[in-house]
Enzyme design. Structure first.
Site, mmCIF file in Angstrom:
data_model
loop_
_atom_site.group_PDB
_atom_site.id
_atom_site.type_symbol
_atom_site.label_atom_id
_atom_site.label_comp_id
_atom_site.label_asym_id
_atom_site.label_seq_id
_atom_site.Cartn_x
_atom_site.Cartn_y
_atom_site.Cartn_z
ATOM 1 N N SER A 17 1.092 -1.153 0.076
ATOM 2 C CA SER A 17 0.024 -0.152 0.020
ATOM 3 C C SER A 17 0.965 1.299 0.026
ATOM 4 C CB SER A 17 -0.905 0.029 1.270
ATOM 5 O OG SER A 17 -1.472 1.168 1.547
ATOM 6 N N HIS A 42 -1.623 -1.409 -4.034
ATOM 7 C CA HIS A 42 -2.627 -0.754 -3.446
ATOM 8 C C HIS A 42 -2.728 0.644 -3.226
ATOM 9 C CE1 HIS A 42 -5.982 -1.809 -0.788
ATOM 10 N NE2 HIS A 42 -5.685 -0.903 -0.027
ATOM 11 N N ASP A 44 -4.951 3.719 -1.642
ATOM 12 C CA ASP A 44 -5.934 3.983 -0.697
ATOM 13 C C ASP A 44 -6.440 5.484 -0.675
ATOM 14 O OD1 ASP A 44 -5.793 1.718 1.224
ATOM 15 O OD2 ASP A 44 -3.929 2.093 1.394
ATOM 16 N N MET A 46 -9.064 8.319 0.423
ATOM 17 C CA MET A 46 -9.797 8.613 1.705
ATOM 18 C C MET A 46 -10.361 9.951 1.297
ATOM 19 S SD MET A 46 -7.349 7.240 4.749
ATOM 20 C CE MET A 46 -6.684 5.668 4.588
ATOM 21 N N HIS A 78 -8.626 1.166 -3.599
ATOM 22 C CA HIS A 78 -9.380 0.951 -2.301
ATOM 23 C C HIS A 78 -10.103 2.303 -1.954
ATOM 24 C CE1 HIS A 78 -9.388 -0.324 2.302
ATOM 25 N NE2 HIS A 78 -10.696 0.030 1.639
ATOM 26 N N MET A 80 -12.148 4.600 0.257
ATOM 27 C CA MET A 80 -12.786 4.644 1.579
ATOM 28 C C MET A 80 -13.505 6.266 1.550
ATOM 29 S SD MET A 80 -9.651 3.038 3.788
ATOM 30 C CE MET A 80 -8.569 3.505 2.329
ATOM 31 N N MET A 149 -11.552 -5.746 6.100
ATOM 32 C CA MET A 149 -10.618 -4.985 6.856
ATOM 33 C C MET A 149 -10.363 -5.634 8.255
ATOM 34 S SD MET A 149 -10.256 -2.182 5.149
ATOM 35 C CE MET A 149 -9.148 -1.354 6.260
ATOM 36 N N ASP A 183 -6.789 -6.122 4.761
ATOM 37 C CA ASP A 183 -5.926 -5.023 4.938
ATOM 38 C C ASP A 183 -5.899 -4.260 6.358
ATOM 39 O OD1 ASP A 183 -5.050 -2.460 4.136
ATOM 40 O OD2 ASP A 183 -6.878 -1.922 2.922
#
Ligand code: DX5
Ligand code: ZN
Length: 228
Positions: A17, A42, A44, A46, A78, A80, A149, A183
């Site tokens: 990640s 990966h 992330d 947010m 991913h 979020m 998660m 994850d």
């Protein structure tokens, strides 16, 4: 799903990640772990709403996409974020091979999974530690990947939740043959337990990029996970 992604996740994989990477030298950090064998990167996302922090968006995913694809790898996005259905097209355009959204973030999981597949990407849905595996029971066959998660989403470097292997085992009963991704808090000490429970895609952020030598750390986690 993305053919590239399908082939890569047919065998167990560790996905570094970039959340824990040094963004001032992101390209070379990605090259370093790919040279060590990593093929799933990966990313992330947010939004400061679904989780408190704000990270990055399609611009950064797109900035590393060519580099990752040219080395035979795939971008695992991913999200979020709230209302994820509004953003999937932008990430597909940016070069995502797999797009994950959270079950808790939208009432439109069925439609969103189908929309991701229609964009040519692997469709993935994530559940938080507090969400029961049964939340995915009506989505069997629609998700290529389910992400369990193993910490609460939002930050790198948190401790692995010890009940996670048991949850992964129960998830397997609900999701059929979907790839199970884990994850959060994955390292040499925890990867084996979730691998034994049925996970085959292992996200690792701080354990890779927080190490003195990310390449060596990547290989140690891959070995602990039984991954290539
Ligand atoms: C956390 C992110 C993770 C994060 C994991 O919300 O989804 O992907 O990078 O970091 P570590 O491996 O440090 O727990
Ligand atoms: Zn993640």
């Amino acid at each position: 799903m993305s053919e590239r992604f399908r082939e890569l996740v047919a065998t167990p994989r560790v996905a570094p990640s970039i959340l824990s990477a040094d963004f001032a030298k992101l390209g070379s950090q990605v090259e370093e772990v790919m040279a060590a064998g990593a093929r799933v990167i990966h990313v992330d996302i947010m939004d400061g709403h679904f989780v408190p922090p704000i990270t990055i968006g399609p611009l950064v995913a797109g900035a590393i996409a060519d580099l990752v694809h040219d080395a035979g790898g795939a971008i695992d996005v991913h999200m979020m974020i709230e209302t994820p259905e509004r953003q999937i097209e932008e990430f597909a355009k940016a070069g995502a091979d797999s797009i994950t959204f959270h079950a808790e973030a939208t009432p439109h999981a069925n439609r969103t999974l189908s929309a991701i597949r229609e964009l040519g990407c692997a469709a993935a849905i994530a559940i938080n530690p507090g969400t029961p595996v049964e939340a995915l029971s009506e989505l069997r066959g629609l998700a290529d990947v389910v992400l369990c998660m193993t910490v609460n989403p939002g930050w790198g470097g948190q401790s692995f939740i010890p009940s996670s292997p048991d949850k992964v085992e129960r998830l397997r009963q609900v999701v059929g043959d979907a790839v199970i991704e884990v994850d959060g808090g994955i390292d040499v000490g925890t990867a084996g337990s979730v691998a034994a429970a049925g996970a085959s895609l292992f996200v690792a952020g701080s354990a890779v990029f927080g190490a003195d030598d990310p390449a060596v750390a990547y290989q140690a986690i891959a070995s602990a996970a039984g991954a290539s």
